[in-house]
Scaffold this motif. Structure first.
Motif, PDB file in Angstrom:
ATOM      1  N   ASP A 911       0.828  -1.222   0.000  1.00 33.33           N
ATOM      2  CA  ASP A 911       0.000   0.000   0.000  1.00 33.33           C
ATOM      3  C   ASP A 911       0.859   1.268   0.000  1.00 33.33           C
ATOM      4  O   ASP A 911       0.551   2.256   0.670  1.00 33.33           O
ATOM      5  CB  ASP A 911      -0.936   0.015   1.211  1.00 33.33           C
ATOM      6  CG  ASP A 911      -1.916  -1.138   1.160  1.00 33.33           C
ATOM      7  OD1 ASP A 911      -2.253  -1.558   0.041  1.00 33.33           O
ATOM      8  OD2 ASP A 911      -2.326  -1.597   2.231  1.00 33.33           O
ATOM      9  N   ASN A 912       1.971   1.252  -0.746  1.00 35.30           N
ATOM     10  CA  ASN A 912       2.802   2.453  -0.912  1.00 35.30           C
ATOM     11  C   ASN A 912       3.319   3.013   0.409  1.00 35.30           C
ATOM     12  O   ASN A 912       3.348   4.217   0.625  1.00 35.30           O
ATOM     13  CB  ASN A 912       2.025   3.526  -1.684  1.00 35.30           C
ATOM     14  CG  ASN A 912       1.735   3.086  -3.104  1.00 35.30           C
ATOM     15  OD1 ASN A 912       2.583   2.471  -3.739  1.00 35.30           O
ATOM     16  ND2 ASN A 912       0.535   3.389  -3.588  1.00 35.30           N
ATOM     17  N   ILE A 913       3.687   2.128   1.324  1.00 35.21           N
ATOM     18  CA  ILE A 913       4.285   2.540   2.595  1.00 35.21           C
ATOM     19  C   ILE A 913       5.708   1.999   2.635  1.00 35.21           C
ATOM     20  O   ILE A 913       5.926   0.806   2.454  1.00 35.21           O
ATOM     21  CB  ILE A 913       3.476   2.023   3.792  1.00 35.21           C
ATOM     22  CG1 ILE A 913       2.071   2.638   3.777  1.00 35.21           C
ATOM     23  CG2 ILE A 913       4.165   2.359   5.099  1.00 35.21           C
ATOM     24  CD1 ILE A 913       1.171   2.126   4.875  1.00 35.21           C
ATOM     25  N   TYR A 914       6.685   2.883   2.900  1.00 35.21           N
ATOM     26  CA  TYR A 914       8.097   2.537   2.880  1.00 35.21           C
ATOM     27  C   TYR A 914       8.717   2.908   4.214  1.00 35.21           C
ATOM     28  O   TYR A 914       8.433   3.977   4.762  1.00 35.21           O
ATOM     29  CB  TYR A 914       8.817   3.255   1.737  1.00 35.21           C
ATOM     30  CG  TYR A 914       8.190   2.985   0.403  1.00 35.21           C
ATOM     31  CD1 TYR A 914       8.673   1.964  -0.413  1.00 35.21           C
ATOM     32  CD2 TYR A 914       7.102   3.728  -0.035  1.00 35.21           C
ATOM     33  CE1 TYR A 914       8.086   1.704  -1.634  1.00 35.21           C
ATOM     34  CE2 TYR A 914       6.505   3.474  -1.259  1.00 35.21           C
ATOM     35  CZ  TYR A 914       6.996   2.456  -2.067  1.00 35.21           C
ATOM     36  OH  TYR A 914       6.428   2.194  -3.254  1.00 35.21           O
ATOM     37  N   LYS A 915       9.589   2.034   4.731  1.00 36.72           N
ATOM     38  CA  LYS A 915      10.117   2.210   6.079  1.00 36.72           C
ATOM     39  C   LYS A 915      11.638   2.169   6.065  1.00 36.72           C
ATOM     40  O   LYS A 915      12.253   1.334   5.412  1.00 36.72           O
ATOM     41  CB  LYS A 915       9.586   1.098   7.000  1.00 36.72           C
ATOM     42  CG  LYS A 915       9.975   1.247   8.450  1.00 36.72           C
ATOM     43  CD  LYS A 915       9.319   0.145   9.276  1.00 36.72           C
ATOM     44  CE  LYS A 915       9.645   0.289  10.747  1.00 36.72           C
ATOM     45  NZ  LYS A 915       9.027  -0.782  11.559  1.00 36.72           N
ATOM     46  N   PHE A 916      12.261   3.121   6.831  1.00 38.62           N
ATOM     47  CA  PHE A 916      13.713   3.206   6.990  1.00 38.62           C
ATOM     48  C   PHE A 916      14.040   3.240   8.477  1.00 38.62           C
ATOM     49  O   PHE A 916      13.298   3.820   9.267  1.00 38.62           O
ATOM     50  CB  PHE A 916      14.264   4.470   6.333  1.00 38.62           C
ATOM     51  CG  PHE A 916      14.046   4.531   4.846  1.00 38.62           C
ATOM     52  CD1 PHE A 916      15.058   4.179   3.978  1.00 38.62           C
ATOM     53  CD2 PHE A 916      12.834   4.933   4.321  1.00 38.62           C
ATOM     54  CE1 PHE A 916      14.851   4.231   2.618  1.00 38.62           C
ATOM     55  CE2 PHE A 916      12.630   4.986   2.956  1.00 38.62           C
ATOM     56  CZ  PHE A 916      13.639   4.628   2.095  1.00 38.62           C
ATOM     57  N   THR A 917      15.162   2.633   8.862  1.00 36.07           N
ATOM     58  CA  THR A 917      15.572   2.627  10.277  1.00 36.07           C
ATOM     59  C   THR A 917      17.058   2.920  10.390  1.00 36.07           C
ATOM     60  O   THR A 917      17.834   2.699   9.455  1.00 36.07           O
ATOM     61  CB  THR A 917      15.281   1.273  10.937  1.00 36.07           C
ATOM     62  OG1 THR A 917      15.996   0.251  10.239  1.00 36.07           O
ATOM     63  CG2 THR A 917      13.804   0.946  10.949  1.00 36.07           C
ATOM     64  N   GLN A 918      17.453   3.432  11.574  1.00 36.07           N
ATOM     65  CA  GLN A 918      18.841   3.732  11.877  1.00 36.07           C
ATOM     66  C   GLN A 918      18.991   3.810  13.393  1.00 36.07           C
ATOM     67  O   GLN A 918      18.058   4.194  14.101  1.00 36.07           O
ATOM     68  CB  GLN A 918      19.267   5.056  11.233  1.00 36.07           C
ATOM     69  CG  GLN A 918      20.745   5.349  11.379  1.00 36.07           C
ATOM     70  CD  GLN A 918      21.177   6.572  10.600  1.00 36.07           C
ATOM     71  OE1 GLN A 918      22.185   7.174  10.943  1.00 36.07           O
ATOM     72  NE2 GLN A 918      20.436   6.959   9.561  1.00 36.07           N
ATOM     73  N   THR A 919      20.171   3.447  13.900  1.00 38.82           N
ATOM     74  CA  THR A 919      20.448   3.487  15.343  1.00 38.82           C
ATOM     75  C   THR A 919      21.688   4.327  15.591  1.00 38.82           C
ATOM     76  O   THR A 919      22.712   4.160  14.914  1.00 38.82           O
ATOM     77  CB  THR A 919      20.669   2.073  15.902  1.00 38.82           C
ATOM     78  OG1 THR A 919      19.486   1.296  15.686  1.00 38.82           O
ATOM     79  CG2 THR A 919      20.937   2.118  17.401  1.00 38.82           C
ATOM     80  N   ILE A 920      21.589   5.231  16.591  1.00 36.77           N
ATOM     81  CA  ILE A 920      22.745   5.990  17.055  1.00 36.77           C
ATOM     82  C   ILE A 920      22.859   5.802  18.560  1.00 36.77           C
ATOM     83  O   ILE A 920      21.918   5.351  19.220  1.00 36.77           O
ATOM     84  CB  ILE A 920      22.636   7.491  16.686  1.00 36.77           C
ATOM     85  CG1 ILE A 920      21.413   8.117  17.381  1.00 36.77           C
ATOM     86  CG2 ILE A 920      22.578   7.687  15.178  1.00 36.77           C
ATOM     87  CD1 ILE A 920      21.314   9.617  17.186  1.00 36.77           C
ATOM     88  N   GLN A 921      23.996   6.148  19.119  1.00 33.36           N
ATOM     89  CA  GLN A 921      24.245   6.063  20.577  1.00 33.36           C
ATOM     90  C   GLN A 921      23.986   4.653  21.125  1.00 33.36           C
ATOM     91  O   GLN A 921      23.706   4.493  22.296  1.00 33.36           O
ATOM     92  CB  GLN A 921      23.352   7.043  21.350  1.00 33.36           C
ATOM     93  CG  GLN A 921      23.710   8.503  21.167  1.00 33.36           C
ATOM     94  CD  GLN A 921      22.871   9.398  22.053  1.00 33.36           C
ATOM     95  OE1 GLN A 921      21.692   9.125  22.300  1.00 33.36           O
ATOM     96  NE2 GLN A 921      23.486  10.446  22.546  1.00 33.36           N
ATOM     97  N   GLU A 922      23.995   3.665  20.289  1.00 35.79           N
ATOM     98  CA  GLU A 922      23.770   2.264  20.658  1.00 35.79           C
ATOM     99  C   GLU A 922      22.324   1.975  21.043  1.00 35.79           C
ATOM    100  O   GLU A 922      21.850   0.871  20.863  1.00 35.79           O
ATOM    101  CB  GLU A 922      24.689   1.835  21.812  1.00 35.79           C
ATOM    102  CG  GLU A 922      26.170   1.846  21.450  1.00 35.79           C
ATOM    103  CD  GLU A 922      27.030   1.331  22.593  1.00 35.79           C
ATOM    104  OE1 GLU A 922      26.458   1.047  23.668  1.00 35.79           O
ATOM    105  OE2 GLU A 922      28.252   1.225  22.409  1.00 35.79           O
TER     106      GLU A 922
END
Length: 1141
Positions: A911-922
């Motif tokens: 359904d045209n939904i896109y997801k991105f993730t990232q981690t900082i500071q552990e």
């Protein structure tokens, strides 16, 4: 036809019923029913859950796992006169028990020797037999026959030859009137034998009027009851025919009979003989007991069965192990073989003291009850168990009996003058030796019990000498290497025993008068092993155990002046002397420790500490080392050395063994968790929420502030304020915000402010500490202006400052003409000019003729590696991306910078939904989601009513668990928008639209709710709209938007920063962005040089930021004919080259 149909149906039903009946009657069920039919009874089931009672018979068939196991039948008085035969009984397949009561049988009803058995075990209760016998023989597979008969039974004869294959034969009568059947031993040789003829349920096994010959009878146990036996009619003479019987139990009642002259033949194997009955008085001592007999019992032999009070037997066989005599009038105690093991004598009248039985080394049990003994119990009786009930014994129980009473339940009841007493300390004296080579344990001593100690090591002690010597082998496989000390249980008490020579350790001494108690470990239970001397005088040991020694002096010969007296304890087994000092004051307990080595250089051993007490300048376990202070107290700069205590004496401000540790002036409120002392600086190191020299004051901050109208009102302030609020004041701009002292908590304050306008800073001061939240407070205007007054092409929502464009118009300022189809006529239209990047002025729209213009195709890609959105239209490219997350201090200096580019992990959903993730500071997790808006919808954010247009894009960003360096710090989220040429090799003629890049930030206004930014190039324009509100810790507050100077002087980009508050738990940001590509575009051709068209692509992006941080990823998508094209790219966009000017 119906008749024929019914006829066939009846035939099928009959065949089915016949098959079922045939199946049911097969096997054991058929055999059962055949038997019951003789009594006019029919059974439907093989197994009966309970007894079945009918008018003619009572029966029950018991099954195990649906297999017939036991069958009981008892005909009633109304039963027909039935005589059962072998054919009635031999059809059961594998019946274990068959029980008959009041049943009549014909001869051989139970099968011949080689025929099928009726059952493995047969029980006959009051049954009758046509021949007066149970048959000529029985099946070899029948193992037991039990016959109970009464006066109505017709059993006449029992022939052993007929039952020769049985393992067990039981014959008993019910009632005294029953006629006794004749028992005949017609066996010719002992090739057939009974395994057991025994007594059950207190009924005699073999009831007869006289004994029969025992020739050929091989039997392990035989019990015979003689009924109405007399000397002339008893058959006792047949006892001399016994040669293959192991145990004989004979009961002949109370009629006087002479004891048989010979019992057993020359090859007799009789081991146990038990006789119950009264014997005549023998004329001389000349009776014999056959050699080889091991157990001999006479119960109730009568008071005449003795010769002048002595046993009437000439000799007692040396093989005898058990001797039992009861009530035969003995007055002289018998002499027994040396190997006797058990002596049981009851109801005789010996009188005098108990006999000495110490010569019987294997004797383990003696019971002499009701025998008239007097005096005390000899120590020799410690060697065996037994009872001495109902005598006239006096004195006390032996310690061996008292200490082990709970284990062996000795019984001496019925002796009124005999006292039990208590198990005295020291009466059990165990000693242990262990041999490493053989792993053998030797346990020796006194009063150690008859069977050896109990233990937890699963080792069995072998009895060498009861009470004094036991041996065992230590099992290293099961128990591991034997420990230095093990515990063994004697008489219910655990005793510690050393398995090797251990040095005695004295821990304390208690003195009371001339009595001393030494507590410690590694002592002994044997007084002979130790010697104690105090002041050189031996102290007599009264009691010794593994952890204590008690001794005393007969007279008080030691000085009672409190002076320590040198004393020693010597263990003779290891030839070692332990020295210590004793305080001679009464009622004084002194802790004693011994030194490990000799004390040198004038030192001496302290019995209190167990260490050498050295001279002032010496140290070490033996006082051999010259004392020095650690690090010389930091070269004497921080303190000086005290050689007496061998420690540094530090000057003020320093501590530690070498005076190297700085001391804080307070405890830094560490018990409250506010801080800790930094011993490297001597300064308190406070947690983020506290400050001051002792970490007692709250280090306040503000996380969110509510807005009020321009007329003023109550301001709600959330954050961290602690519990100390000395000198609290709140300023909004230059106004005092009057606070309510009753409303203050550690996380909330409210105050009342006067009229004002715009966005202001808020300053909170308490405890001499000031915190300023720059531009955190906002006066809510009654009306907000819209950009360019909506260019006269729309209506302004003055509550938010958002344009609602008229039909056909688009953009945040309604200055772009939105066309969904190319125009096919030359009707007039309004043409607008893009706003200037420097002045923000707008040309007045004028109607012009609108030629047919074809909108150029665009391509939108989302780069998962860079976390950016790229829009290509002809030679023009827009790129919007996350730049960084900045942490700033109180003075807006940068503390931390997190570069977020090229670090995203992408996943695609439906359904045209896109997801991105990232981690900082552990632990700080950043997530953003892109969603295509299919239909126009209104939504609320932080109290504002906003609109998302159809075919726009919504981006949601979440950041969790950001950790600040200080509570005074804030965050700034930065993103960058780039525009340039992609150097695409195209054949499109677009030179007429070429135009340099222009950036307009004039709509960035901290006093407005909505801010806008514009970037244009080649008649294609990118618009961005921002909301100056955030949800901080679940509460809305005001923020500002800043334009960040471009240090690279790159005129092709703009950097925007969102200034966020100090969110401690959660921070949500939801700025709304519209990306418009709305150029004053014209087709570059000779025929249509003057043709112009305006077209709009709206994209709305919503970005929430969670847990103290926010990241905005601006994805701009170019629409063609209201369609959105997404391409998720798995590699970097190597073909895109942004021109940097």
């Amino acid at each position: 036809m119906k008749i024929i149909k019914y006829f066939y149906t009846f035939i099928l039903y009959f065949l089915f019923l016949f098959n079922c009946l045939a199946f049911v009657k097969s096997g054991d069920l058929e055999c059962k029913n055949n038997l019951l039919l003789k009594y006019q009874v029919f059974a439907n089931t093989l197994c009966d859950s309970a007894e079945v009672n009918t008018t003619t018979i009572t029966f029950r068939a018991t099954c195990i796992n649906n297999i017939l196991y036991t069958f009981h039948i008892t005909p009633t008085a109304s039963a027909p006169n039935v005589t059962l035969t072998y054919d009635d009984l031999n059809c059961f397949t594998d019946l274990s028990d068959m029980v008959f009561t009041n049943v009549r049988f014909n001869g051989n009803a139970f099968g011949q020797e080689n025929q099928q058995q009726v059952a493995k075990r047969l029980y006959f209760i009051n049954c009758t037999f046509e021949s007066g016998e149970i048959g000529d023989s029985l099946s070899k597979n029948t193992t037991l026959v039990w016959i109970e008969f009464n006066e109505n039974s017709n059993l006449k004869n029992i022939y052993f030859l007929n039952i020769k294959h049985l393992e067990t034969f039981i014959l008993t009568r019910i009632g005294d009137l029953a006629k006794i059947p004749y028992i005949d031993n017609n066996l010719q040789n002992p090739s057939y034998h009974f395994k057991e003829i025994l007594e059950k349920k207190k009924k005699r096994i073999l009831v007869t009027e006289q004994l029969m010959s025992f020739n050929g009878l091989n039997c392990s146990r035989m019990t015979i009851t003689l009924i109405n036996a007399t000397e002339q009619h008893s058959g006792l003479d047949f006892l001399n025919t016994i040669n293959s019987i192991d145990e004989l139990n004979l009961d002949f009642g109370d009629n006087l009979i002479a004891f048989p002259g010979i019992i057993g033949s020359n090859n007799n194997k009789l081991k146990t003989l038990s006789i119950s009955g009264k014997f005549k008085k023998p004329s001389i001592i000349g009776l014999t007991i056959q050699e080889g007999l091991q157990e001999f019992s006479i119960n109730g032999g009568g008071e005449l069965f003795n010769i002048n009070g002595a046993l009437p037997f000439l000799t007692i066989p040396s093989s005898l192990k058990l001797f039992y005599i009861a009530d035969i009038g003995l007055t002289t105690f018998p002499t027994f073989p040396l190997n006797i093991e058990t002596i049981l004598i009851y109801k005789n009248n010996f009188g005098g003291i108990l006999p000495d039985l110490s010569s019987y080394k294997k004797l383990s049990h003696v019971s002499l009850a009701e025998c008239g003994f007097t005096g005390t119990i000899p120590e020799s009786y410690c060697m065996f168990t037994g009872t001495l009930n109902n005598n006239s014994l006096t004195g006390f129980w032996p310690q061996c009996k008292i200490c082990y009473f709970d284990n062996f339940e000795e019984s001496f009841d019925g002796n009124p003058s005999l006292e039990k007493g208590n198990c005295e300390p020291g009466s059990i004296v165990p000693n242990l030796e262990y041999y490493n080579v053989s792993n053998e344990i030797t346990l020796y001593g006194e009063n150690l019990g008859i069977f050896g100690p109990g233990n937890i090591y699963n080792i069995g002690f072998k009895v060498i000498n009861r009470q004094s010597l036991f041996k065992a082998i230590w099992n290293e496989t099961a128990n591991g290497i034997i420990p230095n000390i093990i515990e063994l249980n004697f008489g219910g008490t655990n005793f510690k025993l050393a398995t090797k020579s251990l040095k005695p350790i004295v821990q304390s001494i208690t003195k009371l008068g001339s009595n001393y108690a030494f507590k410690g470990e590694n002592f002994s239970y044997n007084k002979e092993h130790f010697e104690v001397k105090i002041g050189g005088v031996p102290c007599e040991i009264n009691y010794i155990a593994f952890e204590i020694i008690k001794c005393s002096f007969k007279t008080s010969i030691l000085p009672n002046n409190g002076i320590d007296i040198k004393s020693t304890i010597q263990n003779f087994n290891i030839d070692q002397i332990i020295s210590f000092t004793v305080n001679t004051i009464d009622n004084k307990t002194t802790d004693i420790l011994t030194c490990a080595s000799e004390c040198l250089n004038g030192g001496f051993c302290s019995s209190t500490s167990g260490n050498c007490i050295c001279g002032e300048i010496y140290k070490g376990s033996d006082c051999a080392i010259l004392k020095t202070c650690q690090n010389n107290c930091i070269d004497s700069n921080h303190g000086y050395c005290n050689y007496t205590s061998e420690s540094c004496v530090c000057v003020n401000g320093w501590s530690g063994n070498d005076c190297s540790t700085m001391v804080c002036t307070s405890d830094c409120s560490e018990p409250l968790g506010n801080g800790k002392c930094d011993t490297t600086t001597g300064i308190c190191k406070c947690s983020q929420q506290y400050t001051s020299d002792d970490c007692s004051l709250p280090n306040q901050y503000i996380s969110s502030v509510s807005s009020v109208p321009t007329s003023g009102g109550v301001v709600n302030i959330w954050g961290w304020f602690g519990t100390i609020h000395s000198g609290l004041s709140i300023m909004i701009d230059q106004q005092v915000c009057q606070h309510d002292v009753n409303s203050i908590t550690s996380s909330f304050i409210n105050c009342t402010v006067g009229a004002g306008s715009g966005t202001q800073s808020i300053t909170l001061t308490q405890n001499g500490i000031t915190y300023t939240g720059n531009n955190m407070f906002h006066y809510t205007e009654l009306t907000y202006s819209c950009p360019k007054d909506c260019s006269n092409n729309g209506k302004c929502n003055t509550n938010t400052g958002q344009c609602k464009c008229n039909s056909g118009w688009g953009g945040y300022d309604c200055n772009s003409k939105k066309t969904t189809q190319p125009s096919t006529s030359s009707s007039s239209s309004t043409t607008t000019t893009a706003s200037s990047s420097t002045t923000g002025s707008t040309e007045t729209p004028t109607p012009t003729s609108t030629p047919v213009v074809e909108i150029p195709k665009s391509n939108t890609t989302i780069n998962e590696d860079l976390g950016s959105a790229v829009i290509n239209n002809q030679q023009t490219t827009y790129e919007i991306s996350i730049l960084s997350l900045i942490e700033t201090d109180f003075s807006n200096n940068i503390v931390n910078t997190f570069n977020l580019s090229k670090k995203w992990t992408a996943s695609v959903s439906t359904d045209n939904i896109y997801k991105f993730t990232q981690t900082i500071q552990e632990s700080c997790n950043i997530t953003y989601t892109i969603e295509e808006i299919k239909t126009e919808r209104d939504y609320q954010w932080a109290g504002l009513d906003l609109t998302l247009d159809k075919d726009s894009i919504k981006i949601s960003v979440s950041i969790k668990n950001y950790t600040f360096n200080s509570v005074l710090n804030n965050l700034q989220l930065r993103f960058e928008s780039l525009v340039g040429d992609n150097n695409k090799n195209t054949q499109d003629n677009n030179e007429c639209n070429n135009k340099d890049t222009q950036v307009d930030t004039s709509e960035i206004d901290k006093n407005q709710l909505l801010n806008y930014v514009t970037i244009s190039r080649n008649q294609k324009v990118l618009y961005g709209r921002f909301i100056n509100r955030v949800i901080s810790d679940s509460r809305q507050t005001f923020i500002t938007t800043s334009v960040i100077p471009n240090n690279n002087n790159n005129k092709q980009s703009v950097i925007i920063g969102l200034n966020l508050p100090h969110c401690t738990h959660e921070c949500l940001i939801d700025p709304d962005f519209s990306v418009l590509v709305s150029p004053s575009y014209q087709e570059c051709s000779s025929d249509l040089n003057n043709g112009r068209a305006s077209w709009v692509l709206p994209v709305a992006i919503v970005v929430p930021c969670v847990a103290v941080a926010a990241i905005i990823i601006i994805s701009a998508v170019l629409y063609k004919k209201n369609r959105l094209s997404f391409l998720i790219v798995k590699n970097k966009l190597n073909n895109i080259k942004l021109s940097k000017k």
